[in-house]
Design a protein around this motif. Sequence first.
Motif, short mmCIF file in Angstrom:
data_model
loop_
_atom_site.label_atom_id
_atom_site.label_comp_id
_atom_site.label_asym_id
_atom_site.label_seq_id
_atom_site.Cartn_x
_atom_site.Cartn_y
_atom_site.Cartn_z
N TRP A 185 0.84 -1.21 0.00
CA TRP A 185 0.00 0.00 0.00
C TRP A 185 0.87 1.26 0.00
O TRP A 185 0.61 2.20 -0.74
CB TRP A 185 -0.92 -0.01 1.23
CG TRP A 185 -2.15 -0.86 1.06
CD1 TRP A 185 -2.41 -2.05 1.67
CD2 TRP A 185 -3.26 -0.59 0.21
NE1 TRP A 185 -3.62 -2.54 1.26
CE2 TRP A 185 -4.18 -1.66 0.36
CE3 TRP A 185 -3.58 0.44 -0.66
CZ2 TRP A 185 -5.37 -1.73 -0.32
CZ3 TRP A 185 -4.79 0.38 -1.34
CH2 TRP A 185 -5.66 -0.69 -1.17
N LEU A 186 1.90 1.24 0.86
CA LEU A 186 2.79 2.41 0.95
C LEU A 186 3.51 2.64 -0.38
O LEU A 186 3.67 3.78 -0.83
CB LEU A 186 3.80 2.17 2.07
CG LEU A 186 4.55 3.40 2.59
CD1 LEU A 186 3.58 4.41 3.14
CD2 LEU A 186 5.54 2.99 3.69
N THR A 187 3.91 1.54 -1.02
CA THR A 187 4.56 1.65 -2.33
C THR A 187 3.64 2.34 -3.33
O THR A 187 4.06 3.27 -4.04
CB THR A 187 4.93 0.24 -2.85
OG1 THR A 187 5.80 -0.38 -1.92
CG2 THR A 187 5.59 0.33 -4.20
N VAL A 188 2.40 1.90 -3.38
CA VAL A 188 1.46 2.47 -4.35
C VAL A 188 1.23 3.94 -4.06
O VAL A 188 1.24 4.78 -4.96
CB VAL A 188 0.14 1.67 -4.31
CG1 VAL A 188 -0.92 2.37 -5.15
CG2 VAL A 188 0.36 0.25 -4.81
N ILE A 189 1.06 4.26 -2.78
CA ILE A 189 0.79 5.67 -2.42
C ILE A 189 1.97 6.55 -2.80
O ILE A 189 1.82 7.60 -3.46
CB ILE A 189 0.49 5.77 -0.91
CG1 ILE A 189 -0.87 5.12 -0.62
CG2 ILE A 189 0.48 7.23 -0.47
CD1 ILE A 189 -1.14 4.93 0.85
N ILE A 190 3.19 6.12 -2.43
CA ILE A 190 4.37 6.94 -2.74
C ILE A 190 4.55 7.05 -4.25
O ILE A 190 4.87 8.13 -4.78
CB ILE A 190 5.62 6.34 -2.06
CG1 ILE A 190 5.48 6.45 -0.55
CG2 ILE A 190 6.88 7.05 -2.52
CD1 ILE A 190 6.60 5.77 0.22
N ALA A 191 4.36 5.93 -4.95
CA ALA A 191 4.53 5.96 -6.40
C ALA A 191 3.53 6.91 -7.05
O ALA A 191 3.89 7.68 -7.95
CB ALA A 191 4.38 4.55 -6.96
#
Lengths: 306, 190
Positions: free
Chosen positions: B160-166
Amino acid sequence: MRRLLLPREWGPLRYAELWQADDALLYVHSSRFSDRYAQYRLRDIQALVLTEFPVWNGWRAAWLGVSFFFTLVLLLGPPGAWMLWALPPGLVFLWAVLYLARGPRCRLVLHTAVSTVTLEAVRTMAQARAVLPELQRLTEGTQGRLAPDGLTVMAMPEAAEPIAPAHSTPLLLHVFFGMLVLHALVLAAFYFAGKMEDGLGLSATMLLAEFLLGVLATLRWRMAGPVVTVVSALVVLLALADGGVLVYSTAKSFGGFFVAITRTGVKPENVEWLWLKEQTVGRAAWHAVAGLLGWILLLTSRGVRP
Amino acid sequence: MGYVVCGACSMRIPPANWNQAFPVPCPVCARDVAVTVFPVALQPPKPVFPERVVTGQEASCYNHATNRAVAACDACGRFLCALCDIDAAGGHVCPACFERREAPALHERVNYDSIALALVTLPMLLCWLPIVTTPAGLFFAFKFWSAPSPVFPRGRWRLWLTVIIAVVQITLVGWFLVYLSQGRGGLPRE
């Protein structure tokens, strides 16, 4: 059913864990990007070899001394931007202090008929004292115990009582609650010195550190137990709320954060801190109560069990 | 079990120092060593009698064609008889694979969620690298979204964090490109 025998042993680029499964030890070694699992059945464990290493050696003394020297030189050097350069050696110095504060190191090697493995999850003698009796109890519960003559095997009772692991309190919790008490003392000093506005920068920094330590302490709920964990979580919430009050009053006093950072030459005498006295007293009060309560809990529980 | 060695100097610890109440100094390096030996170490190895292949329909061992296979090597997949089957770290290994691995850890798993998160966070230290690594991180996040968890379950918060940051990074880059295309920060228009 699995049970974590020790809290996760962290490293800069890796971590290791030791679990107890039904009839086996499960050893996890991770490099963050990949995990390696190895299972050692209790009936296959032939020997455990624990080697103690002294906490001090030449490299560690040099590490501590050099980092302390450069931190001191840059802090006491000419005024100006030099002080900022003290941060990297200061962090290295802090790392050295925390490393050495964990006490003597050790190496625990497990032997089976076909493999010899160093258990990276046990790196300090404090960890070894906590986990080794439990490993011996589990293994002897399966295999029996060797008599003092080294040849005779004594059967262990089936329902052997678990050996109470050595009590140990994580250093993190002592640092965390100690910091709360220290924060209360610092605020009291600024209050009685009549320079409450000078302590707000330090207070904000300590609040940030308390928030981070509080999150780490809450995550160690397995070690800390429910009561200390609740207190830690409460401190995190209080630090958040208190930080919000601090930021709000700062912004209000300066006329807005963005104005504050773009304005040059704000004179301290023109800054009117909102509820400065009430803020300081309230902040000192909750820090003192939470810090002392946490420490009392740590001391009365005689440590925590992994 | 023949011997145990000191964890510091790798020299043998004499049996007289085994199973003592207190750690005993190593005879060579003098470091305190506590050796706990368990009964299985003193038991002689059990003899193994592999079964013979009776019919032509039975799988035979890779190394011994006349022995019936009882397991497959977890590393290379070769069929093994009871003689060749090495029980290492809870798995079955053939002698060849065992020799290649000093400490066999047969269960290894790549943490794609950590890789995806690292791809979108670490390259932020360099301004141009995220142009390549952010889409790669997003690709990893979606490709391994439903990958089976390892022995110990891992939450999806890294993904989830990856998607948000990306998404935030891509939005910022897009906004920056629009800003440049309108001529506000880029080359002067004619």
